[in-house]
Design an enzyme around this catalytic site. Sequence first.
Site, mmCIF file in Angstrom:
data_model
loop_
_atom_site.group_PDB
_atom_site.id
_atom_site.type_symbol
_atom_site.label_atom_id
_atom_site.label_comp_id
_atom_site.label_asym_id
_atom_site.label_seq_id
_atom_site.Cartn_x
_atom_site.Cartn_y
_atom_site.Cartn_z
ATOM 1 N N LYS A 1 46.698 37.018 34.694
ATOM 2 C CA LYS A 1 45.536 36.420 34.675
ATOM 3 C C LYS A 1 45.449 35.396 36.264
ATOM 4 C CE LYS A 1 43.406 38.036 31.322
ATOM 5 N NZ LYS A 1 42.244 38.792 31.414
ATOM 6 N N GLN B 1 38.410 45.065 32.377
ATOM 7 C CA GLN B 1 38.331 44.889 33.716
ATOM 8 C C GLN B 1 38.667 46.388 34.330
ATOM 9 O OE1 GLN B 1 39.915 41.823 36.041
ATOM 10 N NE2 GLN B 1 38.849 40.331 34.676
ATOM 11 N N ARG C 1 47.736 38.328 42.514
ATOM 12 C CA ARG C 1 47.572 39.081 41.234
ATOM 13 C C ARG C 1 47.813 40.370 41.490
ATOM 14 N NH1 ARG C 1 42.212 36.439 38.413
ATOM 15 N NH2 ARG C 1 42.909 37.791 36.734
ATOM 16 N N ASP D 1 41.412 36.089 26.504
ATOM 17 C CA ASP D 1 40.915 34.888 27.189
ATOM 18 C C ASP D 1 40.902 33.326 26.368
ATOM 19 O OD1 ASP D 1 40.756 36.225 29.429
ATOM 20 O OD2 ASP D 1 38.395 36.197 29.374
#
Length: 433
Positions: A345, A171, A124, A318
């Site tokens: 993700k 985040q 990621r 999400d």
Amino acid sequence: MSVFKGEVTTLPPDKSISHRAALIGALAEGVTEITNFSGGFDNQSTLGVLGACGIPLTQEEVPGPWGGTIRRVVIESKGLWSFRPSGAPLECNNSGSTMRMMAGILAGQPFGSELVGDGSLMKRPMQRVAGPLRDMGAGVELSESGTAPMRIAGTKELRPIVYRLPVPSAQVKSLVAFAALHAEGESRIIEPVLSRDHTELMLGLEASEVDGERVIVVPGRRRIEARPFLVPADPSAACFIVALALLAPGSEIMIRDVCLNPTRAAFLDIMIAAGGQITIENRRTVGGEDIGDILARGGGVLEPLSISDPGVVARVIDEIPMLAVLSVFASGSFEVSNAGELRTKECDRLNALAVNLQRLGCLCEESPDGMRVSGGVRAQHSPVVVECFDDHRIAMSFAIAARATGMDIELSDSAVVGVSFPNFFALLESLEV
């Protein structure tokens, strides 16, 4: 076709709030007690990393308010610089939240650290983590492809920063805030598009609107006092159960004590606008977070979903896999744009949805930041094997469709649901009439 009825009091505790409660507890002075902490793999990874950094913590099962047991975590810390070198790489497993937010904390510690993860996490992108931390004075090394392992040369001399988020990301916002807590001076984080705001709520940070943008002020080296946290039920987990009820005519499910923070509950507005029979009851505020009970009934006609507003997309990022599957099974089509974040993700979720919906007979057209699905579900083979791509939300989205419609779908990896929803399959069994 099955019918589902009952009251859900065992929904997983909120994943986002659990992460942040543990991290804030490790930065606070005193003893932090977190009630109803998540037992999901990702949140346990955060506790594991804190323990490896020398933060004393305990975890135990205690009686829950609806019967059964819940998890209580107690963290003891002396403040911002209570962390110690681990002597080994810090294992984040599959948790991008752990890796990214811990990077912000470790940037302000006077020692070096290395953050690693499983095969999925190590692929990621982490460039957006490295940029602001380097600007603040920390050393950050990534692989040639901009991924973990992430090696951080922390410093007690972090500089304050004015940082504008290039894309909505709770985040990245949080890791900058955690780093800024260690800086000498006041930092500002600018959000053109609002993302989930748990970090600023839980830290009590000042936020205001300036020229149409949200500006969050982070005072450096402020003493954080330990306080208790009560974690509500996870709205992202609730989304799956609401979708189950909507897809199965005659179903009626009450979900208790769900976090209804406006930055997290937009999926309910989308479902209601599409014709979903959903009501909110017993709405209240606990610890600065809106909480309530969700009643969902099946049997209504759902309109196709089309999601494009960047602010809305950021608030349902999400839930998009479940919303996509719900819309396709209920109406035959789905469309989303401005959702490029889904490609970063646990897997490339846009591609994962397209691959699996095509296996179910849908026509799918991908774009860099979205997708268009049409043609409805018309599987040619049985069972249809859904590739989960090591992603819990992909697995659960198609599992819900299979349970609600009776379609013969086989998951390539059902165990991956344990990342965020360990009792997922047991709960579905208990609700089926």
